[in-house]
Design an enzyme around this catalytic site. Sequence first.
Site, PDB file in Angstrom:
ATOM      1  N   ALA A  68       0.806  -1.238   0.000  1.00 18.44           N
ATOM      2  CA  ALA A  68       0.000   0.000   0.000  1.00 18.44           C
ATOM      3  C   ALA A  68       0.833   1.279   0.000  1.00 18.44           C
ATOM      4  O   ALA A  68       0.263   2.373   0.035  1.00 18.44           O
ATOM      5  CB  ALA A  68      -0.998   0.039   1.150  1.00 18.44           C
ATOM      6  N   ALA A  69       2.150   1.165  -0.078  1.00 20.86           N
ATOM      7  CA  ALA A  69       2.970   2.384  -0.156  1.00 20.86           C
ATOM      8  C   ALA A  69       2.627   3.141  -1.447  1.00 20.86           C
ATOM      9  O   ALA A  69       2.524   4.368  -1.457  1.00 20.86           O
ATOM     10  CB  ALA A  69       4.448   2.036  -0.111  1.00 20.86           C
ATOM     11  N   GLY A  70       2.415   2.383  -2.521  1.00 18.43           N
ATOM     12  CA  GLY A  70       2.046   3.007  -3.799  1.00 18.43           C
ATOM     13  C   GLY A  70       0.669   3.659  -3.718  1.00 18.43           C
ATOM     14  O   GLY A  70       0.424   4.699  -4.343  1.00 18.43           O
ATOM     15  N   ASP A  71      -0.226   3.063  -2.936  1.00 20.81           N
ATOM     16  CA  ASP A  71      -1.571   3.641  -2.782  1.00 20.81           C
ATOM     17  C   ASP A  71      -1.487   4.937  -1.974  1.00 20.81           C
ATOM     18  O   ASP A  71      -2.172   5.918  -2.284  1.00 20.81           O
ATOM     19  CB  ASP A  71      -2.501   2.642  -2.079  1.00 20.81           C
ATOM     20  CG  ASP A  71      -2.634   1.348  -2.873  1.00 20.81           C
ATOM     21  OD1 ASP A  71      -2.550   1.405  -4.116  1.00 20.81           O
ATOM     22  OD2 ASP A  71      -2.802   0.283  -2.256  1.00 20.81           O
TER      23      ASP A  71
HETATM   24  O1  RIB Z   1      -1.744  -2.075  -3.224  1.00 22.00           O
HETATM   25  C1  RIB Z   1      -1.866  -2.963  -2.162  1.00 22.00           C
HETATM   26  C2  RIB Z   1      -3.135  -3.772  -2.292  1.00 22.00           C
HETATM   27  O2  RIB Z   1      -3.023  -4.619  -3.401  1.00 22.00           O
HETATM   28  C3  RIB Z   1      -3.413  -4.693  -1.130  1.00 22.00           C
HETATM   29  O3  RIB Z   1      -4.107  -4.059  -0.085  1.00 22.00           O
HETATM   30  C4  RIB Z   1      -4.159  -5.845  -1.775  1.00 22.00           C
HETATM   31  O4  RIB Z   1      -5.510  -5.906  -1.419  1.00 22.00           O
HETATM   32  C5  RIB Z   1      -3.982  -5.642  -3.268  1.00 22.00           C
HETATM   33  O5  RIB Z   1      -5.128  -5.150  -3.842  1.00 22.00           O
END
Ligand code: RIB
Length: 312
Positions: free
Chosen positions: A252-255
Amino acid sequence: MMERTPAILVVGSINMDLVLQTERAPLAGESFIGREYGYVPGGKGANQAVAAARLGADVTFVGKIGADAHGTKLKERLQEQGISTESLTVDQGSQTGLAVIMVEASGQNRIIVYPGANMAIGERDVERAFERPYDAVMTNLEIPQPIVVEVCRRAREKGIPVVLDAGPAQPFDLGQVPGLEILTPNETETLALVGRECGTAEEAEAAAQALAAASGARFVVIKMGRQGALLYDEGTARLLPAFDVEAVDTTAAGDAFTAAVTVHYLRHGDLARAVQYANAAGALAVTRLGAQPSLPTADEVKQFARERDIDL
Ligand code: RIB
């Protein structure tokens, strides 16, 4: 000074993440004893929605869950963050999306996603969501591609800037989504989209050029992990280096990065500063375990910058 609260629509995926910590990933055919496991809210769309909300945006989320306990829990977690979930609906015929994530001691992860209900998002869900005005739309490729195309089309029609996070890696014809404000893939996604490696800044610049040519996006921002992010703007490329942190889990760092770049850009209109801000948000996410629990608040990013004597 009170910061502006941008209104952001996120159309994307939502998953329950089964996170297993292990010294290392098993080899093919090998059984290996892991350390700990837990269920953690995740999914690229939901992660980006939570990250944007924690950074101070007013977020509406459009997505699909199954009629199961995971779905109920995930919806509650979004509501706890003040995210509007009227358009997060149940698909009776599917299970909630699940991601199985192995996190190695180095912080490196391996993810297998079962998309389930995410693939049931329909055009009607999108149409309803666009009844309200927004400052930006964020979407990603963890939902059906025709829905991504439709989201971009509707946003374009209404003059709303779109930020496309191109994860997870897959071939996608960028010509279907003209007029993007920001296209932000990572290295593997870039390879899947335009067949170019991003090992060095020079390679990344050539890849960004190819992404810009294929999509017509106003800005291309390639997330390059430990190296930082390459910002490509009207033929000029700049590598903005990452902050050096101890990696616990890169999930989730990219998110966090995509949400932070969007929120900061909407507030201040300076994409280079927004990328630095996003580098800080991504760095903080890397220092913590799990997807949504790792996403920093605006105060945490500010504190991080203060400790390093930088003005974000
Ligand atoms: O970007 C991370 C996410 O990728 C995770 O939370 C997982 O659910 C996948 O969708």
